[in-house]
Design an enzyme around this catalytic site. Structure first.
Site, PDB file in Angstrom:
ATOM      1  N   CYS A   9      46.599  20.122 -36.220  1.00 15.38           N
ATOM      2  CA  CYS A   9      47.392  19.365 -35.255  1.00 15.38           C
ATOM      3  C   CYS A   9      48.866  19.655 -35.546  1.00 15.38           C
ATOM      4  O   CYS A   9      49.184  20.653 -36.191  1.00 15.38           O
ATOM      5  CB  CYS A   9      47.071  17.870 -35.292  1.00 15.38           C
ATOM      6  SG  CYS A   9      47.547  16.991 -36.797  1.00 15.38           S
ATOM      7  N   ASN A  12      49.742  17.078 -39.259  1.00 14.73           N
ATOM      8  CA  ASN A  12      48.671  16.969 -40.252  1.00 14.73           C
ATOM      9  C   ASN A  12      48.667  15.613 -40.950  1.00 14.73           C
ATOM     10  O   ASN A  12      48.392  15.507 -42.127  1.00 14.73           O
ATOM     11  CB  ASN A  12      48.750  18.117 -41.264  1.00 14.73           C
ATOM     12  CG  ASN A  12      47.509  18.286 -42.136  1.00 14.73           C
ATOM     13  OD1 ASN A  12      47.611  18.720 -43.274  1.00 14.73           O
ATOM     14  ND2 ASN A  12      46.342  17.971 -41.631  1.00 14.73           N
ATOM     15  N   CYS A  14      47.580  12.645 -38.736  1.00 20.72           N
ATOM     16  CA  CYS A  14      46.720  11.769 -37.925  1.00 20.72           C
ATOM     17  C   CYS A  14      45.444  12.476 -37.463  1.00 20.72           C
ATOM     18  O   CYS A  14      44.368  12.231 -37.992  1.00 20.72           O
ATOM     19  CB  CYS A  14      47.470  11.229 -36.703  1.00 20.72           C
ATOM     20  SG  CYS A  14      48.686   9.951 -37.059  1.00 20.72           S
ATOM     21  N   ARG A  15      45.581  13.357 -36.478  1.00 19.95           N
ATOM     22  CA  ARG A  15      44.403  13.932 -35.832  1.00 19.95           C
ATOM     23  C   ARG A  15      43.624  14.889 -36.716  1.00 19.95           C
ATOM     24  O   ARG A  15      42.405  14.760 -36.865  1.00 19.95           O
ATOM     25  CB  ARG A  15      44.798  14.633 -34.528  1.00 19.95           C
ATOM     26  CG  ARG A  15      45.370  13.678 -33.502  1.00 19.95           C
ATOM     27  CD  ARG A  15      45.896  14.394 -32.295  1.00 19.95           C
ATOM     28  NE  ARG A  15      47.109  15.143 -32.624  1.00 19.95           N
ATOM     29  CZ  ARG A  15      47.731  15.969 -31.789  1.00 19.95           C
ATOM     30  NH1 ARG A  15      47.235  16.178 -30.578  1.00 19.95           N
ATOM     31  NH2 ARG A  15      48.841  16.583 -32.150  1.00 19.95           N
ATOM     32  N   SER A  16      44.301  15.892 -37.298  1.00 20.97           N
ATOM     33  CA  SER A  16      43.538  16.874 -38.084  1.00 20.97           C
ATOM     34  C   SER A  16      42.963  16.294 -39.370  1.00 20.97           C
ATOM     35  O   SER A  16      41.822  16.617 -39.707  1.00 20.97           O
ATOM     36  CB  SER A  16      44.351  18.148 -38.333  1.00 20.97           C
ATOM     37  OG  SER A  16      45.572  17.896 -38.955  1.00 20.97           O
ATOM     38  N   ASP A 119      47.632  12.218 -29.453  1.00 17.95           N
ATOM     39  CA  ASP A 119      48.204  11.939 -30.771  1.00 17.95           C
ATOM     40  C   ASP A 119      48.412  10.437 -30.946  1.00 17.95           C
ATOM     41  O   ASP A 119      49.287   9.844 -30.319  1.00 17.95           O
ATOM     42  CB  ASP A 119      49.532  12.681 -30.925  1.00 17.95           C
ATOM     43  CG  ASP A 119      50.048  12.667 -32.346  1.00 17.95           C
ATOM     44  OD1 ASP A 119      49.604  11.810 -33.153  1.00 17.95           O
ATOM     45  OD2 ASP A 119      50.905  13.505 -32.662  1.00 17.95           O
TER      46      ASP A 119
END
Length: 144
Positions: A9, A12, A14-16, A119
Site C-alpha cells: 500500500c 505500510n 494500515c492496508r498492507s 485507505d
C-alpha cells in the site's frame, strides 16, 4: 505448496500490514510480507487504530514494521499484491526489464464489490477495510 506473497500500500501502516496479518493467519505455510511505496513510516508499527480493529478479530500485527518497496522485491516474491491502482502503478514503474513477477490488485480476488481497498487512515473505516481484506485474502488463497 508455500507461496511468497508481498502486499503493498502507500505507507505500510494500515492496508498492507492488515493483509499481511490476515493472510498469514489463513495460510500459515505461506511466506507473507508487506511494504509501502512511500518511505513515510519506515520502521514504524502499524497504525494503532488499525491494530486495535485487527486485534478485536484475533489478528495480531504489533510485530510488523513498515518498510519501503524495493526493486529486489520482484525477485523475492511469487506475487506482489497492491491495494489500489496508484500503488500498482508505482510498483510497475520500478519493474526491472524482463521481470515477469505478477503484480495484481487485491480486489481481483474479491467478490467484485470493490475495485480497490480504501485507505482507512483517511476513511476511518477500519472494520470495513478488514472485511474487504478478509474476503479478498480468502479468494487469493483459493486462487493459489
Amino acid at each position: 505448496m508455500s507461496k511468497r506473497i508481498l502486499f503493498v500500500c502507500l505507507g505500510n501502516i494500515c492496508r498492507s500490514p492488515s493483509a499481511h496479518a490476515v493472510t498469514r493467519a489463513l495460510a500459515p505455510d505461506w511466506q507473507i510480507d508487506s511494504a509501502g511505496t512511500s518511505d513515510w513510516h519506515v520502521g514504524e508499527p502499524p497504525y494503532a487504530p488499525m491494530q486495535q480493529a485487527a486485534r478485536a478479530r484475533g489478528l495480531e500485527m504489533a510485530d510488523l514494521r513498515a518498510r519501503q518497496f524495493t526493486v529486489q522485491d520482484f525477485d523475492a516474491f511469487d506475487m506482489i499484491v497492491a491495494m489500489d491502482d496508484s500503488n500498482l502503478a508505482r510498483i510497475e514503474a520500478l519493474r526491472p526489464a524482463g521481470n515477469t513477477t505478477p503484480v495484481r490488485l487485491l480486489t481481483e480476488f474479491g467478490d467484485g464489490a470493490a475495485d480497490h481497498v480504501p485507505d482507512p487512515y483517511y476513511t476511518r473505516d477500519f472494520d470495513g477495510c478488514l472485511d474487504l481484506i478478509e474476503t479478498c485474502a480468502r479468494g487469493l488463497i483459493t486462487h493459489g
